[in-house]
Write an enzyme that holds these catalytic residues in place. Structure first.
Site, short mmCIF file in Angstrom:
data_model
loop_
_atom_site.label_atom_id
_atom_site.label_comp_id
_atom_site.label_asym_id
_atom_site.label_seq_id
_atom_site.Cartn_x
_atom_site.Cartn_y
_atom_site.Cartn_z
N THR A 152 -3.48 66.92 8.47
CA THR A 152 -4.24 65.60 8.43
C THR A 152 -3.50 64.15 7.93
O THR A 152 -2.53 64.60 7.44
CB THR A 152 -5.69 65.92 7.75
OG1 THR A 152 -5.38 66.42 6.68
CG2 THR A 152 -6.56 66.93 8.48
N ASP A 153 -4.40 63.22 8.21
CA ASP A 153 -3.90 61.80 7.78
C ASP A 153 -4.78 61.46 6.61
O ASP A 153 -4.98 60.19 5.93
CB ASP A 153 -4.55 60.88 8.76
CG ASP A 153 -4.13 61.09 10.31
OD1 ASP A 153 -2.81 61.54 10.22
OD2 ASP A 153 -4.62 61.07 11.11
N SER B 26 -6.20 58.24 1.86
CA SER B 26 -6.50 57.85 3.15
C SER B 26 -5.07 57.26 3.57
O SER B 26 -4.88 56.52 2.98
CB SER B 26 -7.52 56.86 3.29
OG SER B 26 -7.51 56.68 4.98
N ARG B 27 -4.38 58.10 4.48
CA ARG B 27 -2.73 57.76 4.80
C ARG B 27 -2.89 56.34 5.79
O ARG B 27 -1.90 55.65 5.97
CB ARG B 27 -2.12 58.61 5.37
CG ARG B 27 -2.02 59.63 4.39
CD ARG B 27 -0.85 60.74 4.94
NE ARG B 27 -0.80 61.87 3.50
CZ ARG B 27 -1.35 62.79 3.78
NH1 ARG B 27 -1.98 63.37 4.89
NH2 ARG B 27 -1.46 63.70 2.76
N VAL B 28 -4.30 55.97 6.23
CA VAL B 28 -4.42 54.84 7.11
C VAL B 28 -4.57 53.56 6.10
O VAL B 28 -4.19 52.61 6.54
CB VAL B 28 -5.30 54.86 8.02
CG1 VAL B 28 -5.77 53.86 8.94
CG2 VAL B 28 -5.01 56.04 9.14
#
Length: 499
Positions: A336-337, A362-364
Site C-alpha cells: 500500500t501507499d 500517507s506516501r502521497v
C-alpha cells in the site's frame, strides 16, 4: 401423392442439415470434501477457469496437477458426489455487472441477496485481471475527502491511492471506512464495500446506517458471510474490484473498502491447506503476498488517454496486540501507499478516532490536499509528534520554560480538536476554518474542556459571517487576502462572544 410429399420434405431436411461439431471438455469427480473437489480428465484447463458440475454447482480450478485438478466449489458441496461429471467452460470466473448494482447487496458471485429482485444485466467482467500498467496511470493529486479531520489534515488520501487501515479489533477500523463512505455524498464518488467473513448482524447494521445517511444510492455491498464457505470469502474482494473496474471504465471515481483482508488471507490459507499446498510462515502458502498484491495493484488513477477514472482502495487489516510486524500486516503495508494505524490505548483514553499520528503515514502526502488545507495543516503532524515527546518528558515534573508550556498547551488543544464522533463527517471547508483557528493561536486560551463547544459554535458562526472565505475555498481551493480578513474578523467576533 402423400408419399411424394414426405420424400420431398425429407430431401429438404437432409439438404438443409449441417453437421455441428461441439467439443466439450468433460472430467469426473474423484473425491469431494470441505468445499474442495479433486477432478480428473481436464488436463488442458486453465488456472482460475470456471467449471460446472452435473448438479448445477459452479467451481474454479485452482490447483493444476499432473493427473488431477483441484477445484474450489462456489456453493453447496454436499450436492456433489464422486463420479459426477465436470465440464470446463473455457472462461475465467466472471460476474454480472451493470449500473443497477448501485444500492444493492450482492454475494461473492455478484448475485443479489437483499430480496429486492433480480438485477437485469447482459455484461460480465472476469474477476481476475492484470493490473493497469505504468503507462496508463496518472499521478495521485486529487483528494478523497474522508470528512475525518485527523486524516484529511495529517494523513491525506488521494484518488487512486491504496491506504491501509490497520489496528486491533474494536478500535474503530470499520467506523472510519463507513464515515468515509457517508462523506462521499455529492462528491461524485461511487463506493464498493466488501464484507469478508463478517457476521450477518454486523452487515445489516452497516447497510441500515448507509441507508439512513443516504449513501446506499451510490454504494454497492459485496458480502461473503462468516457462515459461508471459505471459497466465497476468497473470491469476494476480486468480485468487488471487478465491479469497481466496471465503473472506472466509464471514467468514474470509485472508493473500495476491503473489510478485512486478514480474514481473506485466513480463507485462502484454509483452501490451500485443503488442496495440500506446502505451508510456509504461519502456515500460509508461499503465494499469499501475490494474493493481495494482484488485488491491490488494480487500484489506480488512469490518465485521460486511457479513459480516466480511478479506484481508491482502503484495505483493512486486524492486528493482534498491536503487532504490525506480523506476516500479513507487513505484506500489506509493503503493497500500500501508506497506513492509518489505530491504537487500542488511544481508543480507551477517549481519543477517537484512535489514530496514532506517529505510526500513520500517507506516501502521497500533501499532493492529495487542497491548497487551503495544505496551508493550515502543514505543521500539525510535527507539532503533535513534539507534543507526545514533551508530554512524556513533562511527567517527570521538572521545571518547564514558557515555550515548552505553550507547546504542551497547543498540543492538548490539537488532540481535543481532532477528536470526532462516529458517523459525523465534517466538510473540508469547515475543517479548514477550525484548523486555521487552531494553528493561528485563536484557541490557545480556550479551556481544553470547551474546545468541542468552541469548534461547533465557530463553524456555525463562520458559515454565516465568512461567506466570501467559504466561497473561495469551495471554488478555488484557496483563500484571498479579502477572504482571510473576513474569517479573522468572524473568529475574533465569535471568540469575544464565546464563554
Amino acid at each position: 401423392m402423400i408419399n411424394n410429399k414426405i420424400v420431398e420434405n425429407l430431401i429438404k431436411e437432409i439438404d438443409g442439415w449441417e453437421v455441428e461439431i461441439k467439443i466439450e471438455k468433460i472430467g469426473k469427480v474423484l473425491e469431494v470434501f470441505d468445499g474442495i473437489a479433486k477432478v480428473s480428465g481436464l488436463s488442458d484447463i486453465k488456472s482460475s477457469e470456471m467449471v460446472t458440475f452435473s448438479s448445477g454447482e459452479v467451481g474454479v480450478a485452482l490447483n493444476l496437477e499432473e493427473y488431477e485438478v483441484g477445484v474450489i466449489i462456489l456453493g453447496d458441496f454436499s450436492k456433489i458426489k464422486e463420479g459426477d461429471e465436470v465440464r470446463a467452460t473455457g472462461r475465467i470466473l466472471e460476474i454480472p455487472v451493470s449500473d443497477a448494482v448501485l444500492g444493492r447487496v450482492l454475494n461473492a458471485r455478484g448475485m443479489p441477496i437483499d430480496g429486492k429482485g433480480v438485477i437485469k444485466t447482459t455484461k460480465t467482467y472476469p474477476i481476475e485481471k492484470v493490473a493497469p500498467g505504468v503507462v496508463t496511470r496518472q499521478g495521485v493529486d486529487e483528494p478523497v475527502a474522508t470528512g475525518i479531520k485527523v486524516i484529511d489534515a495529517i494523513i491525506p488520501v488521494g484518488r487512486g491511492q491504496r491506504e491501509l487501515i490497520i489496528g486491533d479489533r474494536q478500535t474503530g477500523k470499520t467506523a472510519l471506512a463507513i464515515d468515509t463512505i457517508l462523506n462521499q455524498k455529492g462528491q461524485n464518488m461511487i463506493c464498493v464495500y466488501v464484507s469478508i467473513g463478517q457476521k450477518d448482524s454486523k452487515l445489516r447494521k452497516i447497510e441500515s446506517r448507509l441507508e439512513e445517511g443516504g449513501a446506499m444510492e451510490y454504494t454497492v455491498i459485496v458480502s461473503a458471510g462468516a457462515s459461508e464457505a471459505a471459497s466465497l470469502s476468497y473470491i469476494a474482494p476480486y468480485t468487488g474490484v471487478s465491479i469497481a473496474e466496471y465503473f472506472m471504465d466509464q471514467g468514474k471515481d470509485v472508493l473500495i473498502i476491503y473489510d478485512d483482508l486478514s480474514k481473506h488471507a485466513v480463507a485462502y490459507r484454509e483452501i490451500s491447506l485443503l488442496l495440500r499446498r506446502p505451508p510456509g510462515r504461519e502456515a500460509y502458502p508461499g503465494d499469499v503476498f501475490y494474493l493481495h498484491s494482484r488485488l491491490l495493484e488494480r487500484a489506480c488513477r488512469r490518465n485521460e488517454k486511457y479513459g480516466g477514472g480511478s479506484i481508491t482502495a482502503f484495505p483493512i487489516i486486524e492486528t493482534q496486540a498491536g503487532d504490525i510486524s506480523a506476516y500479513i500486516p507487513t505484506n500489506v503495508i509493503s503493497i500500500t501507499d501508506g497506513q492509518i494505524f489505530l491504537e487500542t490505548d488511544l481508543f480507551y483514553k477517549g481519543i477517537r478516532p484512535a489514530v496514532n499520528v506517529g505510526s500513520s503515514v500517507s506516501r502521497v502526502g500533501s499532493n492529495a490536499q487542497i491548497k487551503a488545507m495544505k496551508k493550515v495543516a502543514g505543521t500539525l503532524k510535527l507539532d503533535l509528534a513534539q507534543y507526545r515527546e514533551l508530554e512524556a518528558f513533562a511527567q517527570f515534573g521538572s521545571d518547564l520554560d514558557e515555550s515548552t508550556k505553550r507547546q504542551l498547551e497547543r498540543g492538548k488543544r490539537s488532540v481535543e480538536l481532532l477528536k470526532q464522533l462516529q458517523y459525523a463527517p465534517i466538510k473540508t471547508e469547515n475543517q479548514v476554518v477550525v484548523m486555521y483557528a487552531l494553528t493561528r493561536g485563536y484557541m490557545d486560551d480556550v479551556p481544553v474542556e470547551k474546545i468541542k463547544a468552541f469548534e461547533s459554535g465557530l463553524i456555525e458562526y463562520s458559515e454565516n459571517n465568512a461567506k466570501t472565505f467559504y466561497k473561495e475555498v469551495t471554488e478555488s481551493k484557496m483563500w484571498t487576502e479579502k477572504g482571510e480578513e473576513e474569517l479573522k474578523k468572524a473568529i475574533t467576533d465569535f471568540k469575544n462572544s464565546f464563554s
